[in-house]
Design a protein around this motif. Sequence first.
Motif, PDB file in Angstrom:
ATOM      1  N   LYS A   1      79.199  31.819  18.061  1.00 17.66           N
ATOM      2  CA  LYS A   1      80.140  32.740  18.715  1.00 17.66           C
ATOM      3  C   LYS A   1      81.453  32.842  17.947  1.00 17.66           C
ATOM      4  O   LYS A   1      82.055  33.900  17.857  1.00 17.66           O
ATOM      5  CB  LYS A   1      80.409  32.269  20.143  1.00 17.66           C
ATOM      6  CG  LYS A   1      79.208  32.433  21.040  1.00 17.66           C
ATOM      7  CD  LYS A   1      79.508  32.024  22.459  1.00 17.66           C
ATOM      8  CE  LYS A   1      78.295  32.308  23.336  1.00 17.66           C
ATOM      9  NZ  LYS A   1      78.529  31.963  24.735  1.00 17.66           N
ATOM     10  N   MET A   2      81.902  31.707  17.397  1.00 12.58           N
ATOM     11  CA  MET A   2      83.160  31.715  16.644  1.00 12.58           C
ATOM     12  C   MET A   2      82.999  32.504  15.352  1.00 12.58           C
ATOM     13  O   MET A   2      83.862  33.264  14.952  1.00 12.58           O
ATOM     14  CB  MET A   2      83.570  30.292  16.290  1.00 12.58           C
ATOM     15  CG  MET A   2      84.144  29.430  17.338  1.00 12.58           C
ATOM     16  SD  MET A   2      83.867  29.580  19.023  1.00 12.58           S
ATOM     17  CE  MET A   2      84.391  30.806  19.882  1.00 12.58           C
TER      18      MET A   2
ATOM     19  N   SER B   1      82.916  36.159  15.992  1.00 16.22           N
ATOM     20  CA  SER B   1      84.266  36.624  16.298  1.00 16.22           C
ATOM     21  C   SER B   1      85.119  36.703  15.030  1.00 16.22           C
ATOM     22  O   SER B   1      85.847  37.671  14.811  1.00 16.22           O
ATOM     23  CB  SER B   1      84.874  35.684  17.338  1.00 16.22           C
ATOM     24  OG  SER B   1      86.260  35.682  17.261  1.00 16.22           O
TER      25      SER B   1
ATOM     26  N   ARG C   1      83.893  40.707  17.298  1.00 15.00           N
ATOM     27  CA  ARG C   1      83.180  40.909  18.569  1.00 15.00           C
ATOM     28  C   ARG C   1      83.072  39.594  19.321  1.00 15.00           C
ATOM     29  O   ARG C   1      82.955  38.542  18.726  1.00 15.00           O
ATOM     30  CB  ARG C   1      81.770  41.428  18.296  1.00 15.00           C
ATOM     31  CG  ARG C   1      81.770  42.730  17.528  1.00 15.00           C
ATOM     32  CD  ARG C   1      80.348  43.167  17.215  1.00 15.00           C
ATOM     33  NE  ARG C   1      80.363  44.195  16.178  1.00 15.00           N
ATOM     34  CZ  ARG C   1      79.276  44.603  15.543  1.00 15.00           C
ATOM     35  NH1 ARG C   1      78.097  44.076  15.842  1.00 15.00           N
ATOM     36  NH2 ARG C   1      79.351  45.539  14.625  1.00 15.00           N
ATOM     37  N   LYS C   2      83.082  39.701  20.620  1.00 15.96           N
ATOM     38  CA  LYS C   2      82.970  38.513  21.455  1.00 15.96           C
ATOM     39  C   LYS C   2      81.642  38.516  22.188  1.00 15.96           C
ATOM     40  O   LYS C   2      81.373  39.419  22.985  1.00 15.96           O
ATOM     41  CB  LYS C   2      84.090  38.480  22.488  1.00 15.96           C
ATOM     42  CG  LYS C   2      85.398  37.946  21.934  1.00 15.96           C
ATOM     43  CD  LYS C   2      86.384  37.764  23.051  1.00 15.96           C
ATOM     44  CE  LYS C   2      87.666  37.115  22.516  1.00 15.96           C
ATOM     45  NZ  LYS C   2      88.620  36.840  23.577  1.00 15.96           N
ATOM     46  N   VAL C   3      80.838  37.502  21.928  1.00 15.44           N
ATOM     47  CA  VAL C   3      79.593  37.359  22.676  1.00 15.44           C
ATOM     48  C   VAL C   3      79.956  37.050  24.120  1.00 15.44           C
ATOM     49  O   VAL C   3      80.740  36.150  24.379  1.00 15.44           O
ATOM     50  CB  VAL C   3      78.751  36.206  22.097  1.00 15.44           C
ATOM     51  CG1 VAL C   3      77.471  36.023  22.898  1.00 15.44           C
ATOM     52  CG2 VAL C   3      78.452  36.451  20.634  1.00 15.44           C
ATOM     53  N   PRO C   4      79.386  37.812  25.073  1.00 11.12           N
ATOM     54  CA  PRO C   4      79.765  37.548  26.467  1.00 11.12           C
ATOM     55  C   PRO C   4      79.367  36.132  26.894  1.00 11.12           C
ATOM     56  O   PRO C   4      78.431  35.554  26.350  1.00 11.12           O
ATOM     57  CB  PRO C   4      78.977  38.594  27.257  1.00 11.12           C
ATOM     58  CG  PRO C   4      78.110  39.301  26.303  1.00 11.12           C
ATOM     59  CD  PRO C   4      78.482  38.925  24.920  1.00 11.12           C
TER      60      PRO C   4
ATOM     61  N   MET D   1      86.530  28.083  23.148  1.00 12.67           N
ATOM     62  CA  MET D   1      85.969  28.907  24.207  1.00 12.67           C
ATOM     63  C   MET D   1      87.015  29.250  25.267  1.00 12.67           C
ATOM     64  O   MET D   1      86.679  29.787  26.320  1.00 12.67           O
ATOM     65  CB  MET D   1      84.787  28.186  24.876  1.00 12.67           C
ATOM     66  CG  MET D   1      83.633  27.876  23.937  1.00 12.67           C
ATOM     67  SD  MET D   1      83.005  29.327  23.084  1.00 12.67           S
ATOM     68  CE  MET D   1      82.202  30.178  24.444  1.00 12.67           C
TER      69      MET D   1
END
Lengths: 316, 439
Positions: free
Chosen positions: B236-237, B240, B245-248, B375
């Motif tokens: 996720k980092m 980003s 983009r941000k993974v929900p 997070m």
Amino acid sequence: MEKNLLVSASPHIRDHITTRRIMLDVVIALTPAALSGIYFFGWKAALLIAVCIVSCVVFEYIMVKIRKKPLSIGDCSAIVTGLLLALSLPPGLPVWMAILGCFIAIVVIKQLFGGIGYNFINPALGARVFMIISFAQAMTTWVEPGLDAVSSATPLAIMKQAEAGAVLPDMSDMLLGNIGGCIGETSVIALLIGAVWLLARTVITWHIPVFYLGSVALLTWMLGGEGVFNGNPLLHLVTGGLLLGAVYMATDYTTTPMTKKGSIIFAIGCGVVTSVIRLYGALPEGVSFAILFMNLLVPLIDRYTIPKNFGGAIKK
Amino acid sequence: MLRKKTFKQGATLPHIKNTAQDQTILMPAPKTIVVPMLQHIGAPCEPTVNKGDHVKVGQVIGDTDKYVSAPIHSGVSGKVVKMDIILTYAGNNVPVMIIESDGENEVYEGVRPPKIGNLDEFVKAIRASGLVGLGGAGFPTHVKLNLPNEANIDTLIVNAVECEPYITSDNREALEHTRHVVRGMQIIGEYLKIPNIIIGVEDNKPESIEILSQAVKGTKIKVQPLITRYPQGAEKMLISALTGRKVPSGGLPSDVGTIVLNITTVSFISKYLETGMPLVKRRVTVDGTAVKNPGNVEVVLGTTIRELLDFCGGVTEEIKKVIMGGPMMGIANYNIDMPILKQNNAILALGEELGDPPDETPCIRCGRCITRCPMSLMPVYLDLYSRRRDLDQLHKYHIMDCMECGSCTYNCPAKRYLVQSIRMGKTLIKQQPKVKGGK
Ligand code: SF4
Ligand code: SF4
């Protein structure tokens, strides 16, 4: 067979930072202010500082023994409390009052609420406010710097009451600390040196001091004089322990919000309350009351400033 | 050079990349190998050969018909001498197969380059290769590649971040097998019809950045330098940092149009398509204060830690702790007779210098854990409510978003065991029968 291997949870490495190191950094940062206090106010100041530090440590020791808690003297937080309290006392205060103040700070405010990390108001500040209320006379008897303890007024009191004949001291005296006031609050330069140390050691971030001082400057400038935008913000910034409060007390971890956003709200709140007390209240100086008041709002601020989790849906 | 990017928050760690310059050394196959039937996230494999059978290098010895799983192959030729059970460091009992090598290293007849005509065959071939995420996660790669039809993937992200201290095995892959890294990316890009390919490398590996940038000239692949920051290698980092983009929360990279693969995993795909040799070896960084000759070693899977350490000149002092993986998220092993698994990218043997785990003191509410958490959680409250077993509050503070990266614990001045209690909190939640649907 080799010795048993150590099995423990990750992470297996830790940063060097400890509570003790943080507290020691605060002590180091306060040293210039303490020295300048001793320089300007003499042995009485030195005595008060020593008495406060020793009694805070002793009270802490007794309390953790009574509460049967692991010995926490080593974290040096009691030294910080003692030093901070001493620096916010007037130099001529009787010693027994100072010891009582330490008792309030460590025993009542800190340890009875669970020790380090659990107190909800800043111990040094709480004790100071308690003393202002109980010993109003002694706590507001200021002495001129120097050996002959002529009683004098602080610049803020002068501004407020426009005492007959009293004139404001020079700005250069105020920056150095050569004015009436509490032991550690008068020398702006010494306090700024300490602030730089705290910032450099990442003990504090700039947010709280800047937002606190900024909001006081703005408000006193806007509302402090005849009409609007006619006040003297600089005078307000360098007097009345504002710097001591903004850098060392409003940044106390335990009694301030934990998030950036929360800290900023907290700092602005402190600034507003300080300015209101200074400009409209009966007391000449509002820093202690302002921070204490905001301390009480911290749980509320924390509750409304929970950061949005990464990738979380926007909820209200 | 491109402007460096990074993600928000996270921790600054020492790099300790001692072995970054160490050319990979091949370790000869040991006499016996110990092969667990679970070396990935998912369903364990069943043995497909029996005690007494003769097996060869690259032969399947364990498989299952469950989809989220990967077959296991023998790394030596020889005889299956024993079926046993071991307690893995993760705390579960797993069947293992012990194979005694005949020293011949005879390659199995079935090992030949797979024939691939379409995406379906590609994914099948990847499964047959036994490939899992080699960066440490161990998630079966074919599952990642088998995207649902509606997933609209526009970016393939190759993870060459290697953000944990000590580990340099991915770095060596970039330097020593640059051709396969690039080719692997192109192959995946073609089969999955992904228009953009980005490879993210932290700026503490300037050589890798340089070599990869040279190698991708004339292709559509982009090499993106990143400001070194932990845990940038977390999916996720990384997404980003590279795409913004941000993974929900609770979602997957495919939810934001990306797929993330580790660099060594990608490189392996290229090698496999050329040779057909399944995953039976891997590079492991061996380091730590107790190791005589730290370095990068290519080992046959199933080699024990003990043999690997011996190969590295043995130990210079009594080992205090052995970590499989990095010091931030790796797991301390209780026994050095454990085998190297597919996803083990490092073995760290630490001596006295490590010290004992610190004593925990009361939280001073400094907020460091909060400003470090990638997070954006509040580890201090997760710690508090985990210990109080207050599940409602844990949900409120999004405990399930925690990826156990350890940034909070690393930076806590009070030395709180935040990750440890958060793990406990998560376990409590998982044991709870689901009342309100999820999240
Ligand atoms: S709470 Fe979880 S995700 Fe956040 S820093 Fe701690 S371990 Fe990492
Ligand atoms: S970092 Fe440690 S001491 Fe600071 S708030 Fe978090 S848990 Fe408390």
